[in-house]
Design an enzyme around this catalytic site. Structure first.
Site, short mmCIF file in Angstrom:
data_model
loop_
_atom_site.label_atom_id
_atom_site.label_comp_id
_atom_site.label_asym_id
_atom_site.label_seq_id
_atom_site.Cartn_x
_atom_site.Cartn_y
_atom_site.Cartn_z
N ASN A 318 0.84 -1.20 0.00
CA ASN A 318 0.00 0.00 0.00
C ASN A 318 0.87 1.25 0.00
OD1 ASN A 318 -2.34 1.45 -0.09
ND2 ASN A 318 -3.17 0.71 1.85
N HIS A 349 -8.72 3.65 8.11
CA HIS A 349 -9.15 2.34 7.62
C HIS A 349 -10.59 2.03 8.00
CE1 HIS A 349 -4.95 1.27 6.58
NE2 HIS A 349 -5.52 0.34 5.82
#
Length: 495
Positions: A318, A349
Protein backbone atom coordinates in the site's frame (compact mmCIF):
# COMPACT_ATOMS: atom_id res chain seq x y z
CA UNK A 1 -17.78 -7.72 -5.64
CA UNK A 2 -19.09 -8.66 -9.08
CA UNK A 3 -20.16 -5.06 -9.68
CA UNK A 4 -16.69 -3.90 -8.67
CA UNK A 5 -14.92 -6.25 -11.11
CA UNK A 6 -17.33 -5.43 -13.94
CA UNK A 7 -16.89 -1.69 -13.37
CA UNK A 8 -13.11 -1.98 -13.28
CA UNK A 9 -13.06 -3.98 -16.51
CA UNK A 10 -15.28 -1.34 -18.10
CA UNK A 11 -12.91 1.33 -16.77
CA UNK A 12 -10.02 -0.53 -18.41
CA UNK A 13 -11.75 -0.41 -21.80
CA UNK A 14 -12.71 3.22 -21.21
CA UNK A 15 -9.07 4.00 -20.40
CA UNK A 16 -7.92 2.60 -23.75
CA UNK A 17 -10.62 4.63 -25.50
CA UNK A 18 -9.70 7.73 -23.48
CA UNK A 19 -6.05 7.50 -24.47
CA UNK A 20 -6.82 6.75 -28.12
CA UNK A 21 -9.66 9.13 -28.94
CA UNK A 22 -9.38 11.80 -26.24
CA UNK A 23 -5.62 12.10 -26.27
CA UNK A 24 -4.31 15.48 -25.18
CA UNK A 25 -3.11 16.12 -28.72
CA UNK A 26 -6.67 15.73 -30.03
CA UNK A 27 -8.84 17.45 -27.45
CA UNK A 28 -8.71 20.11 -24.76
CA UNK A 29 -8.02 19.59 -21.03
CA UNK A 30 -11.57 20.82 -20.34
CA UNK A 31 -13.10 17.96 -22.34
CA UNK A 32 -10.75 15.44 -20.76
CA UNK A 33 -11.69 16.67 -17.28
CA UNK A 34 -15.43 16.53 -18.05
CA UNK A 35 -15.34 13.06 -19.59
CA UNK A 36 -13.09 11.60 -16.86
CA UNK A 37 -15.39 13.01 -14.15
CA UNK A 38 -18.69 11.92 -15.73
CA UNK A 39 -17.38 8.42 -16.40
CA UNK A 40 -16.16 8.18 -12.81
CA UNK A 41 -19.50 9.25 -11.35
CA UNK A 42 -21.34 6.84 -13.67
CA UNK A 43 -19.20 3.93 -12.49
CA UNK A 44 -19.74 4.95 -8.86
CA UNK A 45 -23.50 5.17 -9.40
CA UNK A 46 -23.59 1.78 -11.12
CA UNK A 47 -21.49 0.11 -8.41
CA UNK A 48 -22.91 1.73 -5.27
CA UNK A 49 -26.24 3.26 -6.27
CA UNK A 50 -27.19 6.52 -4.60
CA UNK A 51 -24.48 5.99 -2.00
CA UNK A 52 -22.25 7.55 -4.68
CA UNK A 53 -23.74 10.94 -3.73
CA UNK A 54 -21.46 10.83 -0.70
CA UNK A 55 -18.46 11.18 -3.03
CA UNK A 56 -19.84 14.40 -4.54
CA UNK A 57 -21.00 15.77 -1.18
CA UNK A 58 -17.65 15.14 0.51
CA UNK A 59 -15.73 16.70 -2.39
CA UNK A 60 -18.12 19.64 -2.77
CA UNK A 61 -18.13 20.63 0.89
CA UNK A 62 -14.33 20.26 1.07
CA UNK A 63 -13.94 22.56 -1.92
CA UNK A 64 -16.29 25.10 -0.30
CA UNK A 65 -14.18 24.96 2.88
CA UNK A 66 -11.04 25.60 0.84
CA UNK A 67 -12.61 28.68 -0.76
CA UNK A 68 -14.09 30.33 2.34
CA UNK A 69 -11.42 29.49 4.93
CA UNK A 70 -8.38 30.59 2.96
CA UNK A 71 -4.97 29.05 2.45
CA UNK A 72 -3.69 29.71 5.98
CA UNK A 73 -5.93 27.22 7.80
CA UNK A 74 -7.90 25.34 5.15
CA UNK A 75 -5.67 22.26 5.41
CA UNK A 76 -6.72 21.78 9.04
CA UNK A 77 -10.43 22.22 8.37
CA UNK A 78 -10.36 20.02 5.26
CA UNK A 79 -8.49 17.33 7.16
CA UNK A 80 -10.96 17.31 10.07
CA UNK A 81 -14.04 17.45 7.84
CA UNK A 82 -12.94 14.84 5.27
CA UNK A 83 -11.77 12.35 7.90
CA UNK A 84 -14.81 13.05 10.07
CA UNK A 85 -17.24 12.60 7.19
CA UNK A 86 -15.53 9.36 6.24
CA UNK A 87 -15.71 8.12 9.84
CA UNK A 88 -19.43 8.93 10.15
CA UNK A 89 -20.13 7.02 6.93
CA UNK A 90 -18.09 4.07 8.17
CA UNK A 91 -19.92 4.02 11.50
CA UNK A 92 -23.35 4.04 9.86
CA UNK A 93 -22.37 1.35 7.36
CA UNK A 94 -20.78 -0.94 9.93
CA UNK A 95 -22.96 -0.58 13.01
CA UNK A 96 -26.32 0.34 11.49
CA UNK A 97 -26.49 -1.51 8.19
CA UNK A 98 -24.21 -4.52 7.84
CA UNK A 99 -21.56 -5.41 10.44
CA UNK A 100 -18.86 -7.70 9.11
CA UNK A 101 -20.14 -7.66 5.53
CA UNK A 102 -18.80 -5.91 2.47
CA UNK A 103 -22.01 -5.31 0.51
CA UNK A 104 -22.43 -1.71 -0.68
CA UNK A 105 -19.09 -0.80 0.88
CA UNK A 106 -19.10 2.73 -0.50
CA UNK A 107 -16.60 3.75 2.18
CA UNK A 108 -13.78 2.18 0.14
CA UNK A 109 -13.78 4.87 -2.59
CA UNK A 110 -14.35 7.49 0.09
CA UNK A 111 -11.09 6.44 1.72
CA UNK A 112 -9.23 7.31 -1.50
CA UNK A 113 -11.14 10.59 -1.92
CA UNK A 114 -10.30 11.49 1.69
CA UNK A 115 -6.63 10.98 0.91
CA UNK A 116 -6.90 13.23 -2.14
CA UNK A 117 -8.82 15.97 -0.32
CA UNK A 118 -6.39 16.13 2.59
CA UNK A 119 -3.18 15.80 0.59
CA UNK A 120 -4.25 18.51 -1.89
CA UNK A 121 -5.24 20.85 0.96
CA UNK A 122 -1.77 20.48 2.49
CA UNK A 123 -0.12 20.93 -0.92
CA UNK A 124 -2.05 24.17 -1.55
CA UNK A 125 -1.19 25.39 1.96
CA UNK A 126 2.47 24.66 1.31
CA UNK A 127 2.45 26.32 -2.11
CA UNK A 128 0.37 29.41 -1.41
CA UNK A 129 1.03 30.22 2.26
CA UNK A 130 4.28 28.77 3.58
CA UNK A 131 7.64 30.19 2.61
CA UNK A 132 9.56 28.19 0.07
CA UNK A 133 12.62 27.87 2.30
CA UNK A 134 10.51 26.38 5.11
CA UNK A 135 9.43 23.42 2.99
CA UNK A 136 11.16 20.07 2.79
CA UNK A 137 12.37 19.03 -0.68
CA UNK A 138 9.38 16.74 -1.25
CA UNK A 139 6.92 19.36 0.01
CA UNK A 140 8.50 21.97 -2.25
CA UNK A 141 8.12 19.77 -5.30
CA UNK A 142 4.52 18.80 -4.51
CA UNK A 143 3.39 22.31 -3.56
CA UNK A 144 0.45 23.65 -5.60
CA UNK A 145 0.80 27.33 -6.49
CA UNK A 146 -2.78 28.14 -7.51
CA UNK A 147 -6.27 27.16 -6.41
CA UNK A 148 -7.79 24.47 -8.67
CA UNK A 149 -11.11 25.11 -10.37
CA UNK A 150 -14.18 23.14 -9.24
CA UNK A 151 -13.99 20.99 -12.39
CA UNK A 152 -10.31 20.21 -11.84
CA UNK A 153 -11.05 19.37 -8.21
CA UNK A 154 -13.91 17.00 -9.03
CA UNK A 155 -11.92 15.43 -11.84
CA UNK A 156 -8.99 14.77 -9.52
CA UNK A 157 -11.23 13.24 -6.84
CA UNK A 158 -13.77 11.36 -8.96
CA UNK A 159 -12.13 10.43 -12.28
CA UNK A 160 -13.03 7.01 -13.67
CA UNK A 161 -9.46 5.72 -13.48
CA UNK A 162 -9.22 5.88 -9.71
CA UNK A 163 -12.64 6.40 -8.16
CA UNK A 164 -13.24 2.74 -7.23
CA UNK A 165 -9.82 1.54 -6.08
CA UNK A 166 -7.41 4.46 -6.44
CA UNK A 167 -4.54 4.61 -6.12
CA UNK A 168 -3.74 8.01 -4.67
CA UNK A 169 -1.71 10.28 -6.93
CA UNK A 170 -0.44 13.80 -6.46
CA UNK A 171 -2.62 16.57 -7.85
CA UNK A 172 0.20 17.95 -9.98
CA UNK A 173 0.92 14.58 -11.58
CA UNK A 174 -2.77 14.22 -12.44
CA UNK A 175 -3.07 17.72 -13.93
CA UNK A 176 0.10 17.18 -15.95
CA UNK A 177 -1.41 13.99 -17.38
CA UNK A 178 -4.74 15.63 -18.24
CA UNK A 179 -3.09 18.64 -19.85
CA UNK A 180 -0.79 16.36 -21.82
CA UNK A 181 2.43 18.24 -21.25
CA UNK A 182 5.38 16.37 -22.75
CA UNK A 183 7.76 14.45 -20.53
CA UNK A 184 10.74 16.61 -19.75
CA UNK A 185 14.02 15.15 -18.65
CA UNK A 186 16.75 17.44 -17.50
CA UNK A 187 20.20 16.09 -18.24
CA UNK A 188 23.60 17.42 -17.32
CA UNK A 189 26.07 18.08 -20.09
CA UNK A 190 29.75 17.31 -19.76
CA UNK A 191 30.54 20.96 -19.03
CA UNK A 192 28.16 20.98 -16.08
CA UNK A 193 25.47 23.06 -17.72
CA UNK A 194 21.91 21.86 -17.68
CA UNK A 195 20.07 21.13 -20.88
CA UNK A 196 16.32 20.49 -20.96
CA UNK A 197 15.31 17.94 -23.57
CA UNK A 198 11.77 17.32 -24.69
CA UNK A 199 10.32 13.99 -25.60
CA UNK A 200 7.60 14.60 -28.15
CA UNK A 201 6.00 11.15 -28.26
CA UNK A 202 4.34 9.43 -25.35
CA UNK A 203 5.78 6.00 -24.56
CA UNK A 204 3.39 3.10 -25.04
CA UNK A 205 1.96 1.49 -21.87
CA UNK A 206 0.83 -1.68 -23.66
CA UNK A 207 3.55 -3.99 -22.32
CA UNK A 208 3.19 -2.71 -18.76
CA UNK A 209 -0.60 -3.09 -18.91
CA UNK A 210 -0.34 -6.64 -20.29
CA UNK A 211 2.09 -7.64 -17.53
CA UNK A 212 -0.15 -6.22 -14.83
CA UNK A 213 -3.25 -7.90 -16.26
CA UNK A 214 -1.36 -11.20 -16.16
CA UNK A 215 -0.61 -10.63 -12.48
CA UNK A 216 -4.29 -9.81 -11.94
CA UNK A 217 -5.35 -13.06 -13.58
CA UNK A 218 -2.96 -15.16 -11.51
CA UNK A 219 -3.96 -13.37 -8.30
CA UNK A 220 -7.66 -13.87 -9.02
CA UNK A 221 -7.09 -17.54 -9.82
CA UNK A 222 -5.14 -18.03 -6.59
CA UNK A 223 -7.84 -16.24 -4.60
CA UNK A 224 -10.67 -18.32 -6.07
CA UNK A 225 -8.92 -21.68 -5.70
CA UNK A 226 -6.53 -21.52 -2.73
CA UNK A 227 -7.78 -18.76 -0.43
CA UNK A 228 -11.09 -20.48 0.22
CA UNK A 229 -9.31 -23.59 1.50
CA UNK A 230 -7.13 -21.64 3.95
CA UNK A 231 -9.49 -19.42 5.97
CA UNK A 232 -7.87 -17.14 8.54
CA UNK A 233 -10.72 -17.96 10.93
CA UNK A 234 -9.36 -21.50 11.28
CA UNK A 235 -6.54 -20.05 13.42
CA UNK A 236 -9.05 -19.69 16.28
CA UNK A 237 -10.83 -23.00 15.75
CA UNK A 238 -11.07 -24.76 19.12
CA UNK A 239 -10.14 -28.18 17.81
CA UNK A 240 -7.18 -26.82 15.82
CA UNK A 241 -5.82 -24.91 18.80
CA UNK A 242 -6.21 -27.94 21.04
CA UNK A 243 -4.59 -30.52 18.78
CA UNK A 244 -2.05 -28.72 16.59
CA UNK A 245 1.53 -28.19 17.72
CA UNK A 246 3.09 -24.72 17.88
CA UNK A 247 5.12 -25.14 14.65
CA UNK A 248 2.01 -26.32 12.78
CA UNK A 249 -0.04 -23.44 14.13
CA UNK A 250 2.54 -20.83 13.14
CA UNK A 251 2.94 -22.41 9.71
CA UNK A 252 -0.82 -22.32 9.12
CA UNK A 253 -0.91 -18.75 10.39
CA UNK A 254 1.68 -17.79 7.77
CA UNK A 255 0.07 -19.59 4.82
CA UNK A 256 -3.46 -18.43 5.69
CA UNK A 257 -2.39 -14.78 5.81
CA UNK A 258 -0.32 -15.19 2.66
CA UNK A 259 -3.41 -16.64 0.96
CA UNK A 260 -5.43 -13.59 2.03
CA UNK A 261 -3.19 -11.16 0.15
CA UNK A 262 -3.94 -12.01 -3.54
CA UNK A 263 -7.29 -10.19 -3.46
CA UNK A 264 -5.38 -6.99 -2.67
CA UNK A 265 -2.84 -7.83 -5.36
CA UNK A 266 -5.70 -8.20 -7.83
CA UNK A 267 -7.53 -4.99 -6.93
CA UNK A 268 -4.49 -2.73 -6.69
CA UNK A 269 -2.71 -4.09 -9.76
CA UNK A 270 -5.88 -3.80 -11.85
CA UNK A 271 -6.31 -0.19 -10.68
CA UNK A 272 -2.71 0.51 -11.66
CA UNK A 273 -3.25 -1.09 -15.09
CA UNK A 274 -6.33 1.08 -15.71
CA UNK A 275 -4.37 4.26 -15.06
CA UNK A 276 -1.52 3.04 -17.28
CA UNK A 277 -3.94 2.14 -20.08
CA UNK A 278 -5.15 5.74 -20.03
CA UNK A 279 -1.54 6.93 -20.31
CA UNK A 280 -1.09 7.87 -16.66
CA UNK A 281 1.69 6.48 -14.48
CA UNK A 282 4.86 6.91 -16.56
CA UNK A 283 7.92 7.54 -14.38
CA UNK A 284 10.76 7.78 -16.82
CA UNK A 285 13.29 5.19 -17.93
CA UNK A 286 15.55 2.86 -16.02
CA UNK A 287 19.29 2.62 -16.61
CA UNK A 288 18.69 0.25 -19.51
CA UNK A 289 16.30 2.62 -21.24
CA UNK A 290 13.19 0.58 -20.40
CA UNK A 291 10.04 2.55 -19.62
CA UNK A 292 8.85 2.56 -16.03
CA UNK A 293 5.09 2.67 -15.42
CA UNK A 294 5.14 2.62 -11.61
CA UNK A 295 4.55 6.28 -10.76
CA UNK A 296 1.42 5.44 -8.77
CA UNK A 297 1.91 1.70 -8.19
CA UNK A 298 0.62 0.54 -4.83
CA UNK A 299 2.68 -2.59 -4.16
CA UNK A 300 5.68 -4.70 -5.12
CA UNK A 301 4.72 -8.33 -4.71
CA UNK A 302 8.17 -9.90 -4.77
CA UNK A 303 9.53 -7.55 -2.09
CA UNK A 304 6.44 -8.16 0.04
CA UNK A 305 6.69 -11.94 -0.01
CA UNK A 306 10.47 -11.97 0.56
CA UNK A 307 10.74 -9.04 2.96
CA UNK A 308 13.36 -9.48 5.67
CA UNK A 309 12.17 -6.72 7.97
CA UNK A 310 8.95 -5.10 9.13
CA UNK A 311 10.18 -1.94 7.43
CA UNK A 312 10.71 -3.65 4.09
CA UNK A 313 7.21 -5.13 4.15
CA UNK A 314 5.63 -1.75 4.88
CA UNK A 315 7.85 -0.13 2.25
CA UNK A 316 6.22 -2.22 -0.44
CA UNK A 317 2.63 -2.67 0.78
CA UNK A 318 0.00 0.00 0.00
CA UNK A 319 2.75 2.38 -1.07
CA UNK A 320 0.59 5.39 -1.89
CA UNK A 321 -1.17 5.26 1.48
CA UNK A 322 2.24 5.13 3.20
CA UNK A 323 3.23 8.25 1.24
CA UNK A 324 -0.01 9.98 2.25
CA UNK A 325 0.56 9.17 5.92
CA UNK A 326 4.08 10.49 5.64
CA UNK A 327 3.08 13.73 3.96
CA UNK A 328 0.07 14.71 6.06
CA UNK A 329 1.05 13.24 9.45
CA UNK A 330 4.56 11.93 10.02
CA UNK A 331 6.46 14.92 8.60
CA UNK A 332 4.21 17.39 10.38
CA UNK A 333 3.82 15.67 13.75
CA UNK A 334 5.20 17.61 16.71
CA UNK A 335 5.59 14.55 18.97
CA UNK A 336 5.60 10.75 18.67
CA UNK A 337 5.25 10.73 14.87
CA UNK A 338 5.23 6.92 14.64
CA UNK A 339 2.36 6.57 17.12
CA UNK A 340 0.37 9.42 15.57
CA UNK A 341 0.81 7.93 12.12
CA UNK A 342 -0.42 4.48 13.16
CA UNK A 343 -3.45 6.04 14.92
CA UNK A 344 -4.33 8.05 11.79
CA UNK A 345 -3.95 4.91 9.69
CA UNK A 346 -6.35 3.03 11.99
CA UNK A 347 -8.95 5.83 11.91
CA UNK A 348 -8.71 6.08 8.12
CA UNK A 349 -9.15 2.34 7.62
CA UNK A 350 -12.43 2.21 9.52
CA UNK A 351 -14.20 1.59 12.80
CA UNK A 352 -13.84 -2.16 13.23
CA UNK A 353 -12.06 -2.83 16.55
CA UNK A 354 -9.74 -5.29 14.81
CA UNK A 355 -8.19 -2.44 12.83
CA UNK A 356 -7.15 -0.66 16.03
CA UNK A 357 -5.76 -3.86 17.55
CA UNK A 358 -3.70 -4.39 14.41
CA UNK A 359 -2.28 -0.89 14.29
CA UNK A 360 -1.57 -0.69 18.02
CA UNK A 361 0.24 -4.00 17.71
CA UNK A 362 1.98 -2.56 14.65
CA UNK A 363 3.39 0.29 16.75
CA UNK A 364 5.03 -2.21 19.10
CA UNK A 365 6.34 -4.32 16.24
CA UNK A 366 7.73 -1.33 14.37
CA UNK A 367 9.55 0.11 17.38
CA UNK A 368 10.91 -3.31 18.38
CA UNK A 369 12.07 -4.08 14.83
CA UNK A 370 13.76 -0.68 14.65
CA UNK A 371 15.54 -1.29 17.96
CA UNK A 372 16.78 -4.73 16.89
CA UNK A 373 17.94 -3.49 13.50
CA UNK A 374 19.80 -0.52 14.97
CA UNK A 375 21.55 -2.58 17.64
CA UNK A 376 22.46 -5.93 16.12
CA UNK A 377 22.21 -5.87 12.33
CA UNK A 378 25.70 -4.46 11.80
CA UNK A 379 27.21 -7.59 13.37
CA UNK A 380 25.86 -9.79 10.56
CA UNK A 381 26.46 -7.90 7.33
CA UNK A 382 30.20 -8.19 6.76
CA UNK A 383 30.37 -11.88 5.79
CA UNK A 384 28.16 -12.97 2.83
CA UNK A 385 27.51 -16.37 4.42
CA UNK A 386 26.56 -14.87 7.76
CA UNK A 387 24.46 -12.25 6.00
CA UNK A 388 22.57 -14.99 4.14
CA UNK A 389 21.79 -16.81 7.39
CA UNK A 390 20.74 -13.52 8.96
CA UNK A 391 18.42 -12.79 6.01
CA UNK A 392 16.78 -16.22 6.28
CA UNK A 393 16.18 -15.83 9.99
CA UNK A 394 14.86 -12.28 9.64
CA UNK A 395 12.59 -13.35 6.76
CA UNK A 396 11.02 -16.01 8.95
CA UNK A 397 10.71 -13.60 11.88
CA UNK A 398 9.20 -10.90 9.66
CA UNK A 399 6.60 -13.18 8.12
CA UNK A 400 5.61 -14.46 11.57
CA UNK A 401 5.39 -10.91 12.97
CA UNK A 402 3.37 -9.60 10.03
CA UNK A 403 0.95 -12.53 10.16
CA UNK A 404 0.58 -12.21 13.93
CA UNK A 405 -0.06 -8.48 13.65
CA UNK A 406 -2.71 -8.48 10.93
CA UNK A 407 -4.96 -11.30 12.19
CA UNK A 408 -7.33 -8.82 13.94
CA UNK A 409 -7.45 -6.81 10.71
CA UNK A 410 -9.05 -9.83 9.03
CA UNK A 411 -11.16 -11.05 11.96
CA UNK A 412 -12.50 -7.50 12.57
CA UNK A 413 -14.05 -8.07 16.03
CA UNK A 414 -12.58 -7.92 19.52
CA UNK A 415 -13.56 -11.36 20.81
CA UNK A 416 -12.02 -13.51 18.01
CA UNK A 417 -8.95 -11.27 17.96
CA UNK A 418 -8.33 -11.71 21.68
CA UNK A 419 -9.08 -15.41 21.33
CA UNK A 420 -6.24 -15.63 18.82
CA UNK A 421 -3.78 -13.53 20.82
CA UNK A 422 -4.58 -15.32 24.09
CA UNK A 423 -4.06 -18.69 22.38
CA UNK A 424 -0.57 -17.44 21.51
CA UNK A 425 -0.14 -16.08 25.07
CA UNK A 426 0.47 -12.62 23.55
CA UNK A 427 3.97 -13.90 22.85
CA UNK A 428 5.07 -11.29 20.29
CA UNK A 429 3.56 -8.44 22.28
CA UNK A 430 5.60 -9.52 25.29
CA UNK A 431 8.71 -10.10 23.16
CA UNK A 432 8.41 -6.61 21.63
CA UNK A 433 8.12 -4.97 25.04
CA UNK A 434 11.16 -6.90 26.30
CA UNK A 435 13.14 -5.83 23.24
CA UNK A 436 12.27 -2.18 23.89
CA UNK A 437 13.35 -2.57 27.53
CA UNK A 438 16.65 -4.26 26.67
CA UNK A 439 17.77 -2.42 23.54
CA UNK A 440 18.10 1.37 23.40
CA UNK A 441 15.87 2.93 20.79
CA UNK A 442 17.62 5.72 18.94
CA UNK A 443 15.38 8.76 18.94
CA UNK A 444 14.56 10.17 15.53
CA UNK A 445 15.59 13.78 15.37
CA UNK A 446 13.93 16.25 13.06
CA UNK A 447 16.60 18.25 11.35
CA UNK A 448 16.44 21.67 9.83
CA UNK A 449 13.44 22.05 7.59
CA UNK A 450 15.62 23.82 5.08
CA UNK A 451 17.86 20.87 4.55
CA UNK A 452 16.07 17.63 5.36
CA UNK A 453 12.77 15.98 6.07
CA UNK A 454 12.03 13.16 8.44
CA UNK A 455 11.03 9.96 6.74
CA UNK A 456 8.77 7.36 8.29
CA UNK A 457 10.10 3.89 8.85
CA UNK A 458 8.31 2.43 5.84
CA UNK A 459 9.04 5.20 3.31
CA UNK A 460 12.78 5.88 3.50
CA UNK A 461 13.59 3.21 0.90
CA UNK A 462 10.91 4.57 -1.40
CA UNK A 463 12.51 7.99 -1.39
CA UNK A 464 15.87 6.45 -2.15
CA UNK A 465 14.26 4.95 -5.23
CA UNK A 466 12.90 8.33 -6.23
CA UNK A 467 9.25 7.67 -5.41
CA UNK A 468 8.77 10.25 -2.71
CA UNK A 469 10.10 13.06 -4.87
CA UNK A 470 8.09 12.21 -7.94
CA UNK A 471 6.43 15.33 -9.19
CA UNK A 472 5.05 16.94 -12.28
CA UNK A 473 5.34 20.48 -13.42
CA UNK A 474 3.59 23.58 -12.24
CA UNK A 475 0.12 24.30 -13.54
CA UNK A 476 1.02 27.97 -13.62
CA UNK A 477 3.12 29.82 -16.17
CA UNK A 478 5.73 30.81 -13.63
CA UNK A 479 9.01 29.86 -15.25
CA UNK A 480 10.91 29.68 -11.97
CA UNK A 481 8.46 27.23 -10.44
CA UNK A 482 8.45 25.09 -13.57
CA UNK A 483 12.24 24.93 -13.71
CA UNK A 484 12.36 24.00 -10.03
CA UNK A 485 9.84 21.21 -10.52
CA UNK A 486 11.66 19.88 -13.60
CA UNK A 487 14.75 19.67 -11.42
CA UNK A 488 12.80 17.65 -8.83
CA UNK A 489 11.63 15.24 -11.52
CA UNK A 490 15.14 14.88 -12.93
CA UNK A 491 16.62 14.17 -9.52
CA UNK A 492 13.98 11.53 -8.88
CA UNK A 493 14.57 9.82 -12.21
CA UNK A 494 18.33 10.00 -11.81
CA UNK A 495 18.07 8.24 -8.43
Amino acid sequence: QVNFVVCQLFALLAAVWFRTYLHSSKTSPFIRHVVATLLGLYLALFCFGWYALHFVIQSGISYYIMIIIGVENMHKYCFVFALGYLTVCQITRVYIFDYGQYSADFSGPMMIITQKITSLAFEIHDGMFRKNEDLTPSQRCLAVRRMPSLLEYLSYNCNFMGILAGPLCSYKDYITFIEGRSYQLQQSEANGKEDTKYEQTDPSPNIAVAQKLLICGLSLLFHMTITKTLPVEYNIDDNFRATASWPVRFFYLYVSLMAARPKYYFAWTLADAINNAAGFGFRGYDKNGVTRWDLISNLRIQQIEFSTSFKMFLDNWNIQTALWLKRVCYERATFSPTIQTFILSAIWHGVYPGYYLTFLTGVLMTLAARAIRNNIRHYFVESPAVKLCYDIVTWMATQAAISYTVVPFVLLSVKPSFTFYSSCYFCLHIASILVLLVFPLKRTQKGSKKHESVQPLWSRKLEEEGLLQKNSYSTTNNSFSQKQEITCRYQALKQ
